[in-house]
Scaffold this motif. Structure first.
Motif, short mmCIF file in Angstrom:
data_model
loop_
_atom_site.label_atom_id
_atom_site.label_comp_id
_atom_site.label_asym_id
_atom_site.label_seq_id
_atom_site.Cartn_x
_atom_site.Cartn_y
_atom_site.Cartn_z
N GLN A 168 28.99 -51.73 3.59
CA GLN A 168 28.06 -50.90 2.85
C GLN A 168 26.62 -51.26 3.18
N LYS A 169 25.68 -50.36 2.81
CA LYS A 169 24.27 -50.57 3.10
C LYS A 169 23.71 -51.81 2.42
N ASP A 170 24.26 -52.18 1.26
CA ASP A 170 23.74 -53.34 0.55
C ASP A 170 24.27 -54.65 1.11
N GLY A 171 25.06 -54.58 2.19
CA GLY A 171 25.56 -55.80 2.83
C GLY A 171 26.88 -56.28 2.26
N LYS A 172 27.42 -55.58 1.25
CA LYS A 172 28.69 -55.99 0.65
C LYS A 172 29.83 -55.22 1.29
N LEU A 173 30.95 -55.91 1.52
CA LEU A 173 32.10 -55.24 2.09
C LEU A 173 32.70 -54.30 1.05
N PRO A 174 33.16 -53.11 1.47
CA PRO A 174 33.68 -52.12 0.52
C PRO A 174 35.12 -52.37 0.11
N TYR A 175 35.51 -53.64 0.02
CA TYR A 175 36.85 -53.93 -0.45
C TYR A 175 36.85 -55.29 -1.15
N ILE A 176 37.95 -55.58 -1.81
CA ILE A 176 38.12 -56.85 -2.50
C ILE A 176 39.47 -57.42 -2.06
N THR A 177 39.56 -58.72 -1.86
CA THR A 177 40.83 -59.32 -1.45
C THR A 177 41.83 -59.24 -2.59
N ILE A 203 42.51 -48.66 -19.76
CA ILE A 203 41.46 -49.54 -20.27
C ILE A 203 41.24 -50.73 -19.34
N ILE A 204 42.33 -51.33 -18.88
CA ILE A 204 42.20 -52.48 -17.98
C ILE A 204 41.57 -52.05 -16.66
N ALA A 205 41.96 -50.90 -16.13
CA ALA A 205 41.38 -50.39 -14.88
C ALA A 205 39.88 -50.16 -15.04
N SER A 206 39.48 -49.63 -16.20
CA SER A 206 38.06 -49.38 -16.47
C SER A 206 37.28 -50.69 -16.56
N LEU A 207 37.84 -51.68 -17.25
CA LEU A 207 37.17 -52.97 -17.39
C LEU A 207 37.03 -53.68 -16.04
N MET A 208 38.02 -53.51 -15.17
CA MET A 208 37.95 -54.12 -13.84
C MET A 208 36.77 -53.55 -13.06
N CYS A 209 36.55 -52.24 -13.17
CA CYS A 209 35.44 -51.60 -12.46
C CYS A 209 34.08 -52.04 -13.00
N GLN A 210 34.06 -52.56 -14.23
CA GLN A 210 32.81 -52.99 -14.84
C GLN A 210 32.55 -54.49 -14.63
N SER A 211 33.45 -55.17 -13.94
CA SER A 211 33.33 -56.62 -13.75
C SER A 211 32.05 -57.01 -13.02
N GLN A 212 31.35 -58.00 -13.57
CA GLN A 212 30.15 -58.54 -12.93
C GLN A 212 30.50 -59.58 -11.88
N ARG A 213 31.61 -60.27 -12.09
CA ARG A 213 32.04 -61.31 -11.14
C ARG A 213 32.61 -60.72 -9.86
N PHE A 214 33.20 -59.52 -9.97
CA PHE A 214 33.86 -58.90 -8.82
C PHE A 214 33.32 -57.48 -8.61
N PRO A 215 32.06 -57.39 -8.19
CA PRO A 215 31.43 -56.07 -8.05
C PRO A 215 32.02 -55.21 -6.94
N ASN A 216 32.77 -55.81 -6.01
CA ASN A 216 33.34 -55.02 -4.92
C ASN A 216 34.55 -54.21 -5.36
N TYR A 217 35.09 -54.50 -6.56
CA TYR A 217 36.23 -53.73 -7.04
C TYR A 217 35.75 -52.40 -7.61
N LYS A 218 36.15 -51.31 -6.98
CA LYS A 218 35.77 -49.98 -7.44
C LYS A 218 37.00 -49.08 -7.55
N GLY A 219 38.12 -49.68 -7.85
CA GLY A 219 39.36 -48.91 -7.93
C GLY A 219 40.41 -49.51 -7.03
N VAL A 220 41.66 -49.11 -7.23
CA VAL A 220 42.77 -49.73 -6.52
C VAL A 220 42.66 -49.54 -5.00
N SER A 221 42.00 -48.47 -4.57
CA SER A 221 41.87 -48.22 -3.12
C SER A 221 41.01 -49.26 -2.42
#
Length: 257
Positions: A168-177, A203-221
């Motif tokens: 991504q443009k911000d230097g972060k990889l668009p995936y999470i391990t 609810i859990i899926a929504s909270l995961m997307c809001q995580s500050q520790r894991f900002p690269n998580y934007k959904g299961v994909s």
């Protein structure tokens, strides 16, 4: 006449090349940032099936553990031997085992500038397969560089992967391990319980997307398995974590074990 192998052959032709990484950390220092870029680069060449990092735990000049490596999809190979070429010999031995195994790599990425790996490159090319060398500036042998199918310096990786829209443009990889996704998942469950909310899938899926520790998580994909594949749905991801024994399902809610 239509070949009886027609459909299966078409499927084989459409498969991405299998890619393996062999990283000599004594020659090219290993960091998490480099590893993520290297994995992205490997997946731009096909499908990454294996990333091995060779190091000497007795040398004291490495700053990672096998647990750290596992969290980003790499396997640590400790070669605690005082002999100069011990790690190189182990890397070559593993490569030969892989090339004759069930999933031989179509592309071998050698992260080292050591001239000893010329043999590996020539063997890969002899098998009509591709060998890519990634080395540190000022620490690469010319005889290795000239025989490689492709050659890059490790500091070129950010540009190489961004040019292929893998980063991504911000230097972060668009995936999470996968391991980080599991930690993000567990964190979300704990947050829901702490806030008195139910722990349903949505609810859990929504909270995961809001995580500050894991900002690269934007959904299961965005979950990146070590073999480069992805989960087809959030429920399949949850099922994988259940299989690990970390959580359980009860009345459509997700509970920690």
């Amino acid at each position: 006449m239509k070949s009886i192998f027609g459909s299966s052959q078409t499927k084989i032709n459409k498969q991405k090349p299998l890619v393996s990484i062999y990283w000599d950390s004594q020659n090219v220092p290993f960091t998490e940032e480099k590893a993520k870029l290297m994995a992205a680069f490997a997946n731009s060449k096909g499908r990454l099936i294996s990333g091995k990092v060779y190091y000497n735990s007795k040398s004291g000049n490495h700053f990672f553990t096998e647990k750290n490596l596992g969290s980003i999809g790499f396997t640590g190979i400790d070669v605690p031997c005082p002999l100069k070429n011990a790690a190189d010999d182990r890397l070559m031995s593993d490569y030969l085992e892989d090339i004759h195994g069930n999933q031989p790599p179509d592309v071998a990425i050698i992260v080292s500038g050591d001239g000893d790996f010329k043999k590996l490159v020539l063997n890969q090319k002899k098998l009509s397969k591709k060998a890519i060398v990634v080395a540190q500036r000022g620490n690469v042998k010319q005889n290795l560089k000239i025989v490689a199918d492709d050659f890059h310096f490790v500091d070129e990786l950010p540009n190489l992967v961004s040019n292929k829209a893998v980063i991504q443009k911000d230097g972060k990889l668009p995936y999470i391990t996968y391991d980080d996704a599991v930690n993000c998942f567990i964190e979300a469950i704990k947050t829901a319980v702490r806030e008195g909310r139910s722990t349903t899938y949505s609810i859990i899926a929504s909270l995961m997307c809001q995580s500050q520790r894991f900002p690269n998580y934007k959904g299961v994909s965005t979950i990146h398995k070590p073999d480069g594949t992805k989960f087809s749905s959030f429920k399949n991801f949850v099922a994988a974590v259940v299989k690990q024994g970390k959580i359980k399902l009860q009345n459509d809610e997700i509970l920690l074990v």
